[in-house]
Design a protein around this motif. Structure first.
Motif, PDB file in Angstrom:
ATOM      1  N   PHE A 412       0.797  -1.223   0.000  1.00  0.00           N
ATOM      2  CA  PHE A 412       0.000   0.000   0.000  1.00  0.00           C
ATOM      3  C   PHE A 412       0.837   1.284   0.000  1.00  0.00           C
ATOM      4  CE2 PHE A 412      -2.747  -3.294   1.784  1.00  0.00           C
ATOM      5  CZ  PHE A 412      -3.892  -3.123   1.029  1.00  0.00           C
ATOM      6  N   ALA A 413       2.183   1.151  -0.025  1.00  0.00           N
ATOM      7  CA  ALA A 413       3.074   2.323  -0.075  1.00  0.00           C
ATOM      8  C   ALA A 413       2.750   3.340   1.020  1.00  0.00           C
ATOM      9  CB  ALA A 413       3.011   2.983  -1.454  1.00  0.00           C
ATOM     10  N   GLY A 414       2.404   2.833   2.211  1.00  0.00           N
ATOM     11  CA  GLY A 414       2.138   3.706   3.343  1.00  0.00           C
ATOM     12  C   GLY A 414       0.811   4.426   3.291  1.00  0.00           C
ATOM     13  N   ARG A 415      -0.082   3.990   2.403  1.00  0.00           N
ATOM     14  CA  ARG A 415      -1.352   4.703   2.217  1.00  0.00           C
ATOM     15  C   ARG A 415      -2.539   4.032   2.908  1.00  0.00           C
ATOM     16  NH1 ARG A 415       0.816   4.833  -3.140  1.00  0.00           N
ATOM     17  NH2 ARG A 415       1.713   6.867  -3.631  1.00  0.00           N
ATOM     18  N   LEU A 416      -2.300   3.034   3.733  1.00  0.00           N
ATOM     19  CA  LEU A 416      -3.414   2.450   4.483  1.00  0.00           C
ATOM     20  C   LEU A 416      -4.082   3.541   5.314  1.00  0.00           C
ATOM     21  CD1 LEU A 416      -1.984  -0.991   5.688  1.00  0.00           C
ATOM     22  CD2 LEU A 416      -3.949  -0.643   4.189  1.00  0.00           C
ATOM     23  N   PRO A 417      -5.411   3.569   5.348  1.00  0.00           N
ATOM     24  CA  PRO A 417      -6.121   4.676   6.009  1.00  0.00           C
ATOM     25  C   PRO A 417      -6.162   4.556   7.531  1.00  0.00           C
ATOM     26  CG  PRO A 417      -7.708   3.127   5.148  1.00  0.00           C
ATOM     27  CD  PRO A 417      -6.351   2.612   4.724  1.00  0.00           C
ATOM     28  N   PHE A 418      -5.009   4.227   8.110  1.00  0.00           N
ATOM     29  CA  PHE A 418      -4.923   4.114   9.565  1.00  0.00           C
ATOM     30  C   PHE A 418      -3.709   4.903  10.033  1.00  0.00           C
ATOM     31  CE2 PHE A 418      -6.239  -0.097   7.883  1.00  0.00           C
ATOM     32  CZ  PHE A 418      -7.580  -0.049   8.246  1.00  0.00           C
ATOM     33  N   THR A 419      -3.852   5.562  11.147  1.00  0.00           N
ATOM     34  CA  THR A 419      -2.719   6.230  11.773  1.00  0.00           C
ATOM     35  C   THR A 419      -2.682   5.825  13.236  1.00  0.00           C
ATOM     36  OG1 THR A 419      -2.797   8.121  10.275  1.00  0.00           O
ATOM     37  CG2 THR A 419      -1.655   8.428  12.373  1.00  0.00           C
ATOM     38  N   PHE A 420      -1.601   5.174  13.626  1.00  0.00           N
ATOM     39  CA  PHE A 420      -1.422   4.723  14.998  1.00  0.00           C
ATOM     40  C   PHE A 420      -0.496   5.698  15.727  1.00  0.00           C
ATOM     41  CE2 PHE A 420      -2.258   1.066  12.338  1.00  0.00           C
ATOM     42  CZ  PHE A 420      -3.207   0.352  13.063  1.00  0.00           C
ATOM     43  N   ASN A 421      -0.701   5.811  17.022  1.00  0.00           N
ATOM     44  CA  ASN A 421       0.163   6.661  17.843  1.00  0.00           C
ATOM     45  C   ASN A 421       0.523   5.937  19.130  1.00  0.00           C
ATOM     46  OD1 ASN A 421       0.404   9.116  16.323  1.00  0.00           O
ATOM     47  ND2 ASN A 421      -1.746   9.536  16.778  1.00  0.00           N
ATOM     48  N   ASP A 422       1.742   6.151  19.580  1.00  0.00           N
ATOM     49  CA  ASP A 422       2.170   5.659  20.889  1.00  0.00           C
ATOM     50  C   ASP A 422       2.325   6.879  21.785  1.00  0.00           C
ATOM     51  OD1 ASP A 422       3.330   4.631  23.129  1.00  0.00           O
ATOM     52  OD2 ASP A 422       4.968   3.601  22.116  1.00  0.00           O
TER      53      ASP A 422
END
Length: 549
Positions: A412-422
């Motif tokens: 997906f070249a970093g385009r998955l519609p998810f953003t995770f945060n720590d």
């Protein structure tokens, strides 16, 4: 009040690494193009440019090519192009599995990159900067930030020389200089003490995930000529850190029959008994690594913290009077395990906006559009594409986190519609000592593994005797009263240079700081669970002197 010499420049740059030197070079290039008079000063706390520079390093030359398109004919020290690129999973202290090329995230592919000494590249960049007219001052630490009456940054104050431990002035005392500038650039590297102050003062990290860090430990070895394979790049994951900590190992072959070997341990680990230094000593005994070090001689040692939070942890990089660049801000791309090209690009972009501002009839105090400039560049796009790398690895672990990142980057070249945060700071991850078992670390054999003091000796670390300690405790009672019973005082183990000791005496335990051993890695400032240790710069020219690192 101390009378200080005042020197005024258009731009003052703090830090002689890739970001600061790229800024300096591009500023002078732009000035020549625009037939513009420009005064630029760069200060570096190391005894020479490159003395405090430590990185793996496999470098993507794209930013260097933007700065100096003919860098090859100019003699830039990029000699060993990557010819062998391998990633191994270490399942145990003897077992390993080489991963097929297709199984490796694209961000970790190294075609077209070079195995280099980042210290030598910095030295070369300094030569170019001086040739272009930059005033380069090694051996001068930037001790304080100078603010004007409006609270804007107006420059820096270099450290006083010749101050005794008790604060009195020794023979030869010399007060630091006030270096004033229209714009001041901070490019001190990871966890810069002035960058930390700026982030707090101007709330540059408001609304951002906390920065996350790793501790990189590295050695340089001379190997027999028959074993030398310049351009060979080996990365490993798994053992010895396993489930105890994220991170991984590396081994690179340089030119001149030299090999670098190292281990990066994520500083969000939970077990307070863990010692990244001793994990590294174990690492070198793995058959995969030991084979490259057979009949070799260890010639240098060093360690440095790495800012690896990436996109989610990137603070606002502009403030009234200046900019925060490179690893001081955290521009390293953790998905590539590379920060040189991104640091250099941040410097190139900074020079563009500064020159534009200086040409304006009414220069603004804050270059607020710099952040948008970064976001719109390939630097911003690269970091955004890798935004999930660190939080996913932290939540899923090395194996499953690696699997997710393979899917995210390769498909997906970093385009998955998810953003995770720590959102948990690294220091807050440490758990009580009673919850964990202490690893059984073997004694060093003097051939592949070594004690800390002999390692510090190879870092050529030196600090002027009888000077104020640069490792400050907010509360001197905390190490023994709190950290010792709760965490078995982890500073004894997370420090890779033997700076901190708990000494048992007739009156009980005491906390000893051997500041002369400090190799300026900044781990204590990051990992102390009470956030009680504050690293400030020692007298200029103090610290390690890394050759070819």
């Amino acid at each position: 009040m101390t009378d200080r010499e005042v020197m005024e420049f258009d731009v003052v740059i703090v830090g002689g690494g890739p970001a600061g030197l790229s800024t300096a070079c591009r500023l002078m290039q732009k000035a020549q193009e625009n037939e513009q008079e420009l005064s630029v000063c760069l200060v570096e706390k190391g005894s020479e440019i490159g003395a405090h520079i430590l990185s793996g390093a496999v470098v993507d030359p794209k930013a260097l090519a933007e700065l100096f398109p003919d860098w090859k004919t100019m003699g830039a020290p990029l000699v060993s192009e990557v010819t062998v690129d391998e990633l191994h999973w270490l399942g145990s202290k003897t077992g390993s599995r080489k991963l097929s090329h297709w199984m490796i995230p694209k961000t970790l592919h190294n075609e077209g990159n070079y195995v280099i000494s980042l210290g030598n590249l910095s030295r070369w960049l300094a030569e170019q900067a001086e040739a272009l007219g930059v005033e380069v001052f090694p051996g001068f630490s930037a001790a304080h930030i100078a603010y004007n009456e409006q609270g804007q940054v107006e420059g820096i104050v270099t450290g006083d020389m010749g101050v005794a431990e008790d604060g009195s002035h020794k023979d030869g005392y010399m007060p630091g200089m006030l270096l004033k500038a229209k714009y001041t650039i901070f490019s001190e590297g990871c966890r810069g003490h002035l960058g930390k102050e700026l982030i707090e003062r101007f709330e540059l990290d408001k609304g951002k995930a906390p920065q996350h860090y790793g501790l990189g430990i590295k050695e340089l070895w001379d190997v027999p000529e028959a074993q030398s394979k310049p351009g060979t790049v080996i990365h490993t994951a798994g053992w010895p850190l396993g489930k105890e900590a994220g991170g991984g190992g590396f081994l690179y072959h340089l030119e001149n029959n030299q090999v670098v070997v190292g281990l990066i341990a994520d500083l969000n680990y939970k077990n307070p008994h863990l010692s990244p230094y001793d994990e590294f000593q174990r690492y070198k005994h793995h058959p995969l690594i030991a084979a490259h070090l057979k009949d070799a001689k260890r010639v240098s040692y060093g360690a440095r913290a790495i800012a690896k939070g990436g996109w989610a942890s990137l603070p606002k990089m502009s403030f009234p009077g200046g900019l925060l660049l490179g690893c001081d801000a955290g521009t390293l791309n953790p998905a590539k395990i590379k920060g040189t090209h991104t640091a250099m690009k941040s410097g190139l972009l900074a020079a563009e906006v500064i020159c534009e501002a200086l040409q304006a009839e009414s220069p603004v105090s804050e270059l607020a559009h710099y952040d948008a400039t970064v976001r719109d560049s390939w630097l911003g796009k690269e970091l955004e594409q890798a935004r999930n790398f660190v939080p996913v690895m932290h939540s899923l672990g090395t194996f499953w986190g690696g699997a997710y990142n393979w899917l995210d980057q390769n498909i997906f070249a970093g385009r998955l519609p998810f953003t995770f945060n720590d959102m948990t700071p690294d220091y807050a991850c440490l758990e009580l000592a009673e919850k964990h078992q202490a690893p059984d670390y073997p004694k060093p054999d003097g051939k592949l593994s070594f004690d800390k003091l002999s390692s510090v000796f190879l870092s050529n670390t030196n600090h002027e005797e009888n000077q104020p300690c640069h490792l400050l405790l907010k509360d001197a009672t905390v190490p023994i009263a709190q950290n010792l019973p709760k965490f078995n005082e982890p500073a004894q183990r997370y420090c890779p240079a033997g700076v901190y000791e708990v000494v048992e005496g007739a009156q009980g335990a005491s906390f000893q700081i051997n500041s002369q051993n400090c190799i300026h890695c900044k781990t204590c400032d990051i990992k102390d669970p009470a956030q009680n240790i504050r690293w400030v710069t020692p007298e200029g020219a103090g610290g390690p002197n890394y050759p070819n690192m």
